[in-house]
Design an enzyme around this catalytic site. Structure first.
Site, PDB file in Angstrom:
ATOM      1  N   THR A 124      -3.276   9.173   4.528  1.00 11.04           N
ATOM      2  CA  THR A 124      -3.903   9.931   3.520  1.00 11.04           C
ATOM      3  C   THR A 124      -5.101  10.120   4.643  1.00 11.04           C
ATOM      4  O   THR A 124      -5.377   9.080   4.795  1.00 11.04           O
ATOM      5  CB  THR A 124      -4.074   9.741   2.519  1.00 11.04           C
ATOM      6  OG1 THR A 124      -3.005   9.689   1.081  1.00 11.04           O
ATOM      7  CG2 THR A 124      -5.356  10.441   2.141  1.00 11.04           C
ATOM      8  N   LYS A 169      -3.066  16.892  -0.663  1.00 12.03           N
ATOM      9  CA  LYS A 169      -3.335  15.811  -1.143  1.00 12.03           C
ATOM     10  C   LYS A 169      -4.785  15.139  -1.553  1.00 12.03           C
ATOM     11  O   LYS A 169      -4.955  15.009  -2.303  1.00 12.03           O
ATOM     12  CB  LYS A 169      -2.815  14.746   0.319  1.00 12.03           C
ATOM     13  CG  LYS A 169      -3.535  13.131  -0.340  1.00 12.03           C
ATOM     14  CD  LYS A 169      -2.682  12.637  -0.762  1.00 12.03           C
ATOM     15  CE  LYS A 169      -3.338  11.231  -1.595  1.00 12.03           C
ATOM     16  NZ  LYS A 169      -2.092  10.194  -2.725  1.00 12.03           N
ATOM     17  N   LYS A 203     -12.100   6.060  -0.784  1.00 11.37           N
ATOM     18  CA  LYS A 203     -11.782   6.307   1.484  1.00 11.37           C
ATOM     19  C   LYS A 203     -11.220   7.978   0.911  1.00 11.37           C
ATOM     20  O   LYS A 203     -11.807   8.961   1.570  1.00 11.37           O
ATOM     21  CB  LYS A 203     -10.444   6.201   1.487  1.00 11.37           C
ATOM     22  CG  LYS A 203     -10.482   6.443   2.913  1.00 11.37           C
ATOM     23  CD  LYS A 203      -8.834   6.499   3.209  1.00 11.37           C
ATOM     24  CE  LYS A 203      -7.857   6.204   3.423  1.00 11.37           C
ATOM     25  NZ  LYS A 203      -6.226   7.487   3.107  1.00 11.37           N
TER      26      LYS A 203
HETATM   27  P1  NAP Z   1      -2.771  -0.737   3.149  1.00  8.69           P
HETATM   28  O1  NAP Z   1      -1.360  -2.069   2.029  1.00  8.69           O
HETATM   29  O2  NAP Z   1      -3.808  -1.334   3.000  1.00  8.69           O
HETATM   30  O3  NAP Z   1      -2.140  -1.304   4.472  1.00  8.69           O
HETATM   31  C1  NAP Z   1      -2.145  -0.392   5.540  1.00  8.69           C
HETATM   32  C2  NAP Z   1      -1.510  -0.924   6.852  1.00  8.69           C
HETATM   33  O4  NAP Z   1      -2.383   0.151   7.491  1.00  8.69           O
HETATM   34  C3  NAP Z   1      -1.193  -1.931   7.423  1.00  8.69           C
HETATM   35  O5  NAP Z   1       0.234  -2.186   7.726  1.00  8.69           O
HETATM   36  C4  NAP Z   1      -2.518  -2.179   8.254  1.00  8.69           C
HETATM   37  O6  NAP Z   1      -2.328  -3.609   9.385  1.00  8.69           O
HETATM   38  C5  NAP Z   1      -2.266  -1.399   8.755  1.00  8.69           C
HETATM   39  N1  NAP Z   1      -3.799  -0.272   9.607  1.00  8.69           N
HETATM   40  C6  NAP Z   1      -4.287  -0.544   8.848  1.00  8.69           C
HETATM   41  N2  NAP Z   1      -5.470   0.093  10.201  1.00  8.69           N
HETATM   42  C7  NAP Z   1      -4.785  -0.201  11.356  1.00  8.69           C
HETATM   43  C8  NAP Z   1      -4.715   0.168  12.489  1.00  8.69           C
HETATM   44  N3  NAP Z   1      -6.053   0.165  13.146  1.00  8.69           N
HETATM   45  N4  NAP Z   1      -4.444  -0.290  13.879  1.00  8.69           N
HETATM   46  C9  NAP Z   1      -2.694  -0.868  13.655  1.00  8.69           C
HETATM   47  N5  NAP Z   1      -3.242  -0.280  11.787  1.00  8.69           N
HETATM   48  C10 NAP Z   1      -3.417  -0.928  10.991  1.00  8.69           C
HETATM   49  O7  NAP Z   1      -2.287   0.032   2.352  1.00  8.69           O
HETATM   50  P2  NAP Z   1      -1.827   1.064   1.709  1.00  8.69           P
HETATM   51  O8  NAP Z   1      -1.694   1.209  -0.025  1.00  8.69           O
HETATM   52  O9  NAP Z   1      -0.284   0.832   2.406  1.00  8.69           O
HETATM   53  O10 NAP Z   1      -1.922   2.957   2.500  1.00  8.69           O
HETATM   54  C11 NAP Z   1      -1.598   3.345   3.674  1.00  8.69           C
HETATM   55  C12 NAP Z   1      -1.959   4.939   2.998  1.00  8.69           C
HETATM   56  O11 NAP Z   1      -1.181   5.362   2.106  1.00  8.69           O
HETATM   57  C13 NAP Z   1      -3.439   4.912   3.073  1.00  8.69           C
HETATM   58  O12 NAP Z   1      -3.300   5.896   4.215  1.00  8.69           O
HETATM   59  C14 NAP Z   1      -3.877   5.179   1.442  1.00  8.69           C
HETATM   60  O13 NAP Z   1      -4.463   6.403   1.355  1.00  8.69           O
HETATM   61  C15 NAP Z   1      -2.100   6.006   1.350  1.00  8.69           C
HETATM   62  N6  NAP Z   1      -1.222   5.594   0.008  1.00  8.69           N
HETATM   63  C16 NAP Z   1      -1.503   4.376  -0.592  1.00  8.69           C
HETATM   64  C17 NAP Z   1      -0.988   4.722  -1.880  1.00  8.69           C
HETATM   65  C18 NAP Z   1      -1.310   3.330  -2.668  1.00  8.69           C
HETATM   66  O14 NAP Z   1      -0.664   3.230  -3.759  1.00  8.69           O
HETATM   67  N7  NAP Z   1      -1.465   2.584  -1.958  1.00  8.69           N
HETATM   68  C19 NAP Z   1      -0.621   5.682  -2.914  1.00  8.69           C
HETATM   69  C20 NAP Z   1      -0.756   7.273  -1.874  1.00  8.69           C
HETATM   70  C21 NAP Z   1      -0.811   6.842  -0.617  1.00  8.69           C
HETATM   71  P3  NAP Z   1      -2.289  -4.627   8.922  1.00  8.69           P
HETATM   72  O15 NAP Z   1      -1.296  -5.106   8.219  1.00  8.69           O
HETATM   73  O16 NAP Z   1      -2.353  -5.592  10.058  1.00  8.69           O
HETATM   74  O17 NAP Z   1      -3.823  -4.668   8.149  1.00  8.69           O
END
Ligand code: NAP
Length: 296
Positions: A97, A172, A240
């Site tokens: 997102t 979104k 965010k």
């Molecule tokens: P998360 O568990 O915090 O995972 C984030 C991922 O991004 C991790 O693999 C992290 O690597 C990687 N990352 C972040 N910054 C980076 C960078 N600068 N370079 C390389 N890798 C990087 O987050 P998530 O919940 O999976 O969310 C991912 C996306 O989906 C976000 O945009 C979020 O808004 C969206 N989303 C989430 C949900 C939900 O319920 N969680 C629902 C809908 C949409 P590391 O492992 O090294 O930290």
């Protein structure tokens, strides 16, 4: 299956999503900044790359699922990013997102290399990622969308081509306006009922049977009453998203009432250390501001 897929970002969402693609038979290469998170997929047969550039050298389809706009820019366009090695004719799909305008810029950069690009953010949370029941909102060219459908079918239950590049991210943002204002409404309503000494569980059941029914009421209402504040969806991620919403609303010049108030409330909660609680922890603000006890 011949389509080679590379997956970048194995967080809460990315890890199960990549697992579904592997289970569906796609030859899969993965990259994650923190290498440890690649271990389980490697054991299941995925190849592991050291950089995004290395991960996509031979890829037909690339998916990124990282945190915020600048993170997507880094993994896709940075020094060791996807754009440095991707082959013309490939398809890149960003499912994070992020800011719709940034997404359009990324689209243009890939177009200039004869690479297709779709913005395809999701709704449905970690449960949707684990169960492959995500709602996927897609922006970009129709031919690229058609090409991506078999991959989307492995990840979600509802995929919609919303419009041109950036339209998925706008959709979104609309989703997050509704999510945030809905959870505010749930907290406000529960505050009023609690202040009138009304039993809250039957109240939620009654409301859920009528025109006020919603996912937030059905799922977060009972969690609030039971003081279960662990995340499904974290406050810091919604904060965010509301920053992205604010920027998009400012750019469009349209009304921003409920999302502005929501942003203020969720930013305050994040600042006081509650950012990693679920969005239902908004109840803390309503209890404090309304001097009322809602949670049991
Ligand atoms: P998360 O568990 O915090 O995972 C984030 C991922 O991004 C991790 O693999 C992290 O690597 C990687 N990352 C972040 N910054 C980076 C960078 N600068 N370079 C390389 N890798 C990087 O987050 P998530 O919940 O999976 O969310 C991912 C996306 O989906 C976000 O945009 C979020 O808004 C969206 N989303 C989430 C949900 C939900 O319920 N969680 C629902 C809908 C949409 P590391 O492992 O090294 O930290």
């Amino acid at each position: 299956m011949n389509t080679r897929v590379s997956f970048i970002g194995l967080g809460i969402m990315g890890s199960p999503m990549a697992g579904h693609l592997l289970a569906a038979g796609y030859p899969l290469t993965v990259y994650n900044r923190t290498a440890k998170k690649t271990e389980s997929l490697a054991e299941q047969g995925a190849k592991v790359a050291e950089t995004p550039a290395e991960a996509v050298r031979d890829a037909d389809v690339v998916i990124s699922m990282v945190s915020d706009t600048s993170d997507v820019e880094q993994v896709l366009l940075g020094d060791q990013g996807v754009i440095t090695t991707i082959q013309p004719g490939a398809l890149v799909i960003d499912m994070s997102t992020i800011d719709p305008a940034a997404s359009q810029t990324i689209y243009q950069q890939f177009q200039a290399r004869q690479v297709d690009f779709l913005d395809a953010p999701v709704s449905g949370g970690d449960v949707g990622a684990i169960n492959a029941t995500l709602t996927i909102m897609v922006g970009g060219d129709d031919a690229a969308f058609q090409r991506a459908l078999p991959v989307f079918d492995c990840l979600g239950k509802s995929t919609t081509h919303i419009g041109a590049s950036g339209a998925g991210q706008i959709c979104k943002a609309c989703n997050q306006i509704l999510v945030a204002s809905n959870v505010m409404g749930v907290c406000e309503a529960l505050g009023l009922a609690a202040a009138n000494d009304i039993e809250l569980k039957p109240l939620v059941e009654a409301l859920g049977g009528g025109a006020a029914q919603s996912w937030q009421l059905d799922n977060l209402g009972p969690a609030i009453i039971d003081n279960q504040l662990d995340p499904g969806f974290m406050i810091e991620l919604l904060a965010k998203d509301l920053r992205i919403v604010k920027e998009a609303l400012e750019k469009a010049g349209t009304v921003a009432d409920s999302s502005n108030r929501a942003k203020q409330l969720f930013d305050d909660l994040a600042a006081q250390g509650d950012g990693r609680l679920g969005t239902q922890a908004l109840v803390k603000a309503y209890e404090q501001l309304g001097n009322v006890k809602i949670r049991r």
